[in-house]
Each structure stands twice: as structure tokens, then as C-alpha cells.
Design a protein around this motif. Structure first.
Motif: not given
Length: 206
Positions: A127-135
Motif C-alpha cells: 500500500a505504501l508503494r501504491a501511495l508513493r508511486d501514484r500519478p
């Protein structure tokens, strides 16, 4: 990101939701997204805007993470990997909840802490990765053509109300609701006022 998990991304979350709707033979929905859920809604607007009847964006942002915010995600991921979910809860709870909730609603504090502590570390990392890399979804705001309700807590440290109100102004015809006494977890902190705002919005759709 230390220990990052392939398969976790805002795009994958949106694809999974669309697959679920297809499997249930649902052509159009009213979507409601809290925090990360809001980022998933923006991805739905990119991929399948005609599937959205209306949208509710709660405690979320259109902008991508800044460089500093990305570093903070990586620091949190390292903490999770090293010390586990309990350490993440210790760090996050004071930021997630309003000052009023922290002082006056110990049961909500306990519930939010327990939710974080129950999460598997792999899920936290993903989830942290998804948050960090969102456009960045800011350019998308002016293109939205369905009813939208934006809900903010007046003491949200993560998605401040002023920024959410600005986001609402950028969406044609969007409504804005400010929930007093709420931080980043308004549905748990102030469920009755939030439910009232949702009810008014949904009634207006019918």
C-alpha cells in the motif's frame, strides 16, 4: 522501497475493481473512496469514466506525492519491515486522528490502532508503494462530468481541508462538506455528520 511488493499499485487496484464490476454484471456505480480509495477513483476516471455514475472523495488528494512525501513513505516502509505493524501504528495514529478524537474518543483510537496492527507487513509495504508511486490526478479534475462530493475533516493532517476544498472547486459542480472534529478517518471519528453528508448527496442523485 525496501520489501516492496509487486502487484500493488493504484492501477492494479482499479483494474481489480473493474473486474469485480464486470463479474457482477454492474455497468455503472456510485463510488466512494477514503484516502487511498480516492486515488483509486481517480484511476477509474482515467480508465473507465463511463462506469462512474457519481463519486465521493473523502480525505484524499489529487496531487502526486512530493519528493519529501516519497521519502517519508520509504522511511515508513523500512520501519514496517524492521519493527512490524505495531511500530507503524505507533507512528501513524497521532497523524491519522484529530486532536479531539485523540483526547475524547479512546475507543476510536483503540480501533484504528488495532486495524493497523492487524495488517500484514506485506500489505502495508504494498500500500505504501501504491501511495508513493501514484500519478498526479490534478489535470483530471476539470474533465470530470459526474456529480462529486468532496468530504474533508477539519483537523486532517494528511489531506488538509483547505487543499480538499481547492480540489472541489476544480471539479465542475462538485459539492464540499467539512466534518468538524475529524482528522483523516472521518467515517470512524464523526460517523453521524459524515453519514448525513453522504445521505444528502445520494438523495440528490435519485
Amino acid at each position: 522501497m525496501p520489501g516492496s511488493s509487486d502487484g500493488y499499485s493504484v492501477g492494479q487496484y482499479a483494474a481489480d475493481l473493474l473486474a469485480l464490476l464486470d463479474g457482477l454484471d454492474i455497468s455503472q456505480v456510485v463510488v466512494c473512496g477514503q484516502s487511498l480509495g480516492g486515488y483509486i477513483i481517480f484511476e477509474l476516471f482515467r480508465r473507465a469514466p463511463t462506469r462512474i455514475r457519481a463519486a465521493i472523495l473523502c480525505s484524499t488528494k489529487a496531487a502526486a506525492d512530493s519528493a519529501a512525501a516519497k521519502r517519508d513513505r520509504d522511511v515508513m516502509a523500512a520501519l514496517a519491515q524492521r519493527d512490524g505493524a505495531r511500530a507503524v501504528a505507533e507512528k501513524l495514529v497521532p497523524k491519522l486522528l484529530s486532536r479531539a478524537t485523540l483526547e475524547q474518543q479512546p475507543q476510536v483510537v483503540k480501533e484504528v490502532r488495532a486495524m493497523i496492527e492487524r495488517a500484514p507487513v506485506a500489505g502495508i509495504l504494498g500500500a505504501l508503494r501504491a501511495l508513493r508511486d501514484r500519478p498526479d490526478s490534478t489535470p483530471l479534475l476539470g474533465q470530470i462530468r459526474v456529480p462529486v462530493l468532496v468530504i474533508a475533516g477539519d483537523d486532517d493532517q494528511i489531506a488538509p481541508a483547505a487543499g480538499m476544498q481547492e480540489m472541489a472547486r476544480a471539479i465542475p459542480g462538485a459539492r464540499f462538506a467539512l466534518i468538524t472534529g475529524a482528522g483523516h478517518v472521518a467515517p470512524l471519528e464523526q460517523p453521524l455528520p459524515l453519514s448525513g453528508a453522504l445521505g444528502d448527496f445520494l438523495t440528490a442523485l435519485s
